[in-house]
Scaffold this active site. Structure first.
Site, PDB file in Angstrom:
ATOM      1  N   SER A 167     -10.911  -2.673   5.821  1.00  0.00           N
ATOM      2  CA  SER A 167      -9.543  -2.207   5.589  1.00  0.00           C
ATOM      3  C   SER A 167      -8.889  -1.812   6.900  1.00  0.00           C
ATOM      4  CB  SER A 167      -9.585  -0.991   4.661  1.00  0.00           C
ATOM      5  OG  SER A 167      -8.306  -0.452   4.499  1.00  0.00           O
ATOM      6  N   SER A 168      -7.549  -1.798   6.880  1.00  0.00           N
ATOM      7  CA  SER A 168      -6.805  -1.231   8.003  1.00  0.00           C
ATOM      8  C   SER A 168      -6.209   0.126   7.641  1.00  0.00           C
ATOM      9  CB  SER A 168      -5.661  -2.167   8.411  1.00  0.00           C
ATOM     10  OG  SER A 168      -6.169  -3.405   8.806  1.00  0.00           O
ATOM     11  N   ASP A 192      -9.042  -9.103   1.687  1.00  0.00           N
ATOM     12  CA  ASP A 192      -9.361  -8.376   2.924  1.00  0.00           C
ATOM     13  C   ASP A 192     -10.741  -8.745   3.473  1.00  0.00           C
ATOM     14  OD1 ASP A 192      -6.993  -7.108   3.326  1.00  0.00           O
ATOM     15  OD2 ASP A 192      -7.588  -5.200   2.450  1.00  0.00           O
ATOM     16  N   GLU A 248      -7.609  -7.167  -3.624  1.00  0.00           N
ATOM     17  CA  GLU A 248      -8.208  -6.682  -2.379  1.00  0.00           C
ATOM     18  C   GLU A 248      -9.227  -7.646  -1.784  1.00  0.00           C
ATOM     19  OE1 GLU A 248      -6.691  -3.980  -0.425  1.00  0.00           O
ATOM     20  OE2 GLU A 248      -6.847  -3.156  -2.435  1.00  0.00           O
ATOM     21  N   THR A 291      -4.083   1.619  -2.192  1.00  0.00           N
ATOM     22  CA  THR A 291      -3.547   0.256  -2.228  1.00  0.00           C
ATOM     23  C   THR A 291      -4.092  -0.568  -3.384  1.00  0.00           C
ATOM     24  OG1 THR A 291      -3.168  -1.697  -0.833  1.00  0.00           O
ATOM     25  CG2 THR A 291      -5.375  -0.769  -0.769  1.00  0.00           C
ATOM     26  N   THR A 322       0.878  -1.160   0.000  1.00  0.00           N
ATOM     27  CA  THR A 322       0.000   0.000   0.000  1.00  0.00           C
ATOM     28  C   THR A 322       0.908   1.199   0.000  1.00  0.00           C
ATOM     29  OG1 THR A 322      -1.590  -1.286   1.221  1.00  0.00           O
ATOM     30  CG2 THR A 322      -1.765   1.102   1.466  1.00  0.00           C
ATOM     31  N   GLY A 360       0.963  -1.214   5.136  1.00  0.00           N
ATOM     32  CA  GLY A 360       1.394  -2.302   6.016  1.00  0.00           C
ATOM     33  C   GLY A 360       0.292  -3.232   6.500  1.00  0.00           C
ATOM     34  N   ASN A 394      -3.523  -3.777  -2.427  1.00  0.00           N
ATOM     35  CA  ASN A 394      -3.298  -4.799  -1.404  1.00  0.00           C
ATOM     36  C   ASN A 394      -1.843  -5.245  -1.403  1.00  0.00           C
ATOM     37  OD1 ASN A 394      -4.015  -6.234   0.839  1.00  0.00           O
ATOM     38  ND2 ASN A 394      -4.772  -8.005  -0.272  1.00  0.00           N
TER      39      ASN A 394
HETATM   40  O1  DON Z   1      -6.821  -2.223   3.179  1.00  0.00           O
HETATM   41  C1  DON Z   1      -6.022  -2.882   3.830  1.00  0.00           C
HETATM   42  O2  DON Z   1      -6.024  -2.938   5.044  1.00  0.00           O
HETATM   43  C2  DON Z   1      -4.929  -3.663   3.089  1.00  0.00           C
HETATM   44  N1  DON Z   1      -5.400  -4.068   1.791  1.00  0.00           N
HETATM   45  C3  DON Z   1      -3.700  -2.823   2.994  1.00  0.00           C
HETATM   46  C4  DON Z   1      -2.552  -3.552   2.323  1.00  0.00           C
HETATM   47  C5  DON Z   1      -1.224  -3.036   2.680  1.00  0.00           C
HETATM   48  O3  DON Z   1      -1.089  -2.091   3.411  1.00  0.00           O
HETATM   49  C6  DON Z   1      -0.065  -3.781   2.132  1.00  0.00           C
HETATM   50  N2  DON Z   1       1.159  -3.063   2.386  1.00  0.00           N
HETATM   51  N3  DON Z   1       2.182  -3.309   2.827  1.00  0.00           N
END
Ligand code: DON
Length: 568
Positions: free
Chosen positions: A452-453, A423, A420, A399, A381, A473, A401
């Site tokens: 999502s985070s 998730d 994605e 992102t 991301t 992350g 993902n």
């Molecule tokens: O939306 C989310 O929480 C994840 N798809 C984010 C993915 C991500 O941060 C990968 N990076 N290192």
């Protein structure tokens, strides 16, 4: 061409885990000069690469506002940061403009033909990696609609002007950073080693360190977006290319999915914390609720005692104990608010958090199995932060993902599709690639947005933005963000230290594991190990923050990545 040959599925978890955060994880480069804070007091950008930083600065210098700069940067990143920058993914944009707040949700959503059990085999078991890599892992992209909505609501420069830098970089090419070249090389090698036959290599193999890399198909797609706005993606030629490709490759995204996609305006999540106002991400992000819970419980549990030393064993333990509870709630209650009732108010209420923090153990680790959701009822991301000379700010996380998303490029349109769908919770209690579990609240339904985070956030004091923060992350984003707020406001660090101090993350599962960055004191690690924690040294995140200390701006990008910050 874009097929998974699942002959060597074993080891794919490793592939997934190692290919996410390609930029952000496990690299041990020395800090670059790019991270030094600059202190001219006017406007600031903190970006994940130099192209986006330079373009964002140019837009601000032309008189554009923070949102204009953010939109231009987002499209540049779709060209120069293929591991995460995108038009084939989604994200969240938090805006503070003219003393008003806004939140643009441009998260991907499940295709119309998606269904709850789409990743389960006939025995009800999760089919390994199908939600993580290849064409079936993609949700309907939201980025172009999100940028269009942000521009309609807040933009001041013409859309075409904001798109042109990206078009030029795709058409005429850009010089590939050595870190990008080696990340692409590693990704290709891993795909090959694991037996995936995807078209990623065809598109990216020629990106070599310090050489010019052109993306002709992507340039044409960006031109259609430049000239026709959101319709240049969701209708007409681009939509046809995407849906024809999907049909050919047996993917799920159709013309109808594209036509019906909408970016949404939501109320940002607001909470008082100390003398500050936290401004952060509402569902379908889980991050805003999580950082408010984390910061409030930290205060509740430390107010009667001496301040804990930064990155001491007691500090890591306390924040990990809180994290167990935060992630138990996340798994149970958080999901797309258009599909389920998310009890946000209750989850961040002071009396709930007081009750919730009472079971935190000071000297030992709470039993993972005993930490339940608490309410009585019922690596890639990227992030950037901008502040303009008027004090308007944008915090944007976007992102596809994992690193390079699904590793599938839409042939003829030249952009990478997200993965994605992972998730969502494919099956209750079964962890996704980030180790996150979920249940009904985050099960797959057509048109639903996956939890999502991503947590683009700001901290305000007396109506002024004092910190703009965020990170990639996966689930670790939440820790990066609340730790950056503690670094800034509990430990008064400058921008460089905020992003470069070693961080840590604990999320209930895997049991008692604390993931941490290099640089934690060895005695802290051994003390935590003695307590029973499993210490896992694996870097995460790539923070880009803007800090406003009494009207003086500074900005910093994490030394580990290839970011660049400018104050001017
Ligand atoms: O939306 C989310 O929480 C994840 N798809 C984010 C993915 C991500 O941060 C990968 N990076 N290192």
């Amino acid at each position: 061409m874009a097929k998974i040959t699942p002959k060597k599925l074993s080891g794919l978890l490793l592939l997934s885990l190692t290919s996410l955060c390609l930029l952000a994880c496990s690299q041990k480069e020395l800090p670059t000069q790019a991270t030094a804070p600059v202190t001219v007091n006017q406007a600031a950008v903190a970006m994940p690469d130099s192209y986006s930083a330079d373009v964002a600065r140019d837009i601000l210098q032309k008189g554009g506002n923070a949102v204009d700069a953010a939109i231009a940067a987002q499209f540049v990143l779709a060209v120069t940061l293929p591991e995460a920058g995108n038009i084939g993914g989604g994200g969240f944009m938090l805006v503070y403009k003219d003393q008003k707040t806004d939140f643009i949700d441009y998260r991907e959503q499940a295709p119309l033909s998606a269904h709850r059990d789409m990743y389960l085999d006939e025995n009800g078991e999760v089919i390994p990696y199908q939600s993580v890599i290849g064409i079936l892992s993609s949700g309907v992209p939201g980025t172009v609609a999100g940028m269009w909505l942000a521009h309609e609501k807040h933009g001041s420069l013409p859309w075409k002007e904001l798109l042109q830098p990206a078009v030029t970089l795709a058409e005429e090419g850009f010089e590939v950073h050595p870190k990008l070249a080696s990340s692409i090389e590693r990704h290709i090698a891993r795909l090959e080693k694991r037996g995936f036959e995807l078209n990623f290599k065809d598109y990216f193999e020629s990106a070599k360190a310090n050489q010019v890399f052109k993306q002709a198909e992507l340039a044409e797609t960006l031109k259609r977006i430049r000239d026709q706005g959101r319709d240049g993606f969701y209708k007409g030629e681009t939509a046809k290319i995407i849906s024809d490709f999907m049909r050919k490759e047996k993917g799920l995204v159709t013309e109808k999915d594209l036509l019906s996609y909408e970016a949404k305006t939501r109320q940002p999540l607001k909470a008082k914390w100390r003398e500050y106002q936290l401004l952060t991400s509402p569902p379908p992000s889980s991050g805003g609720v999580a950082i408010i819970q984390w910061l409030k419980m930290y205060d509740l549990l430390t107010r009667d005692q001496q301040k804990l030393a930064h990155n001491s064993a007691a500090y890591l333990h306390l924040l990990s104990e809180i994290g167990k509870r935060v992630f138990a709630d996340r798994a149970e209650y958080l999901g797309d608010p258009d599909f389920i009732d998310v009890p946000v108010t209750n989850l961040i209420a002071d009396d709930y958090l007081t009750m919730r923090s009472q079971s935190v153990m000071r000297d030992k680790i709470s039993e993972t199995e005993l930490i339940k959701p608490g309410l009585k009822e019922s690596e890639e991301t990227t992030h950037f932060s901008v502040m303009d000379k008027w004090g308007n700010a944008v915090s944007n996380t976007t992102t596809i993902n994992l690193g390079y998303g699904s590793s599938v490029v839409v042939e003829g349109a030249g952009f990478l599709l997200n993965d994605e769908m992972d998730d969502f919770s494919s099956k209750p209690g079964v962890a996704n690639v980030f180790g996150a579990v979920g249940g009904k609240a985050n099960e797959i339904q057509p048109k639903k947005r996956m939890l999502s985070s991503m947590t683009p956030s700001m901290v305000l004091q007396d109506g002024k933005v004092v910190l703009v923060t965020g990170s990639p992350g996966g689930t670790t984003i939440i820790s990066s963000v609340y730790l950056s707020i503690l670094n800034a406001l509990e430990f008064s660090m400058d921008a460089t230290d905020i992003v470069n101090q070693p961080r840590f993350h604990h999320q209930l599962l895997p049991k008692d594991v604390i993931r941490y960055h290099d640089g934690l004191a060895p005695e802290v690690i051994s003390e935590l190990e003695k307590m029973g924690y499993i210490m896992s040294n694996r870097r995460f995140g790539d923070m880009h923050v803007v800090l406003n200390k009494d009207g003086k701006l500074s900005a910093a990008s994490e030394a580990n990545g290839r970011g660049k910050s400018i104050v001017f």
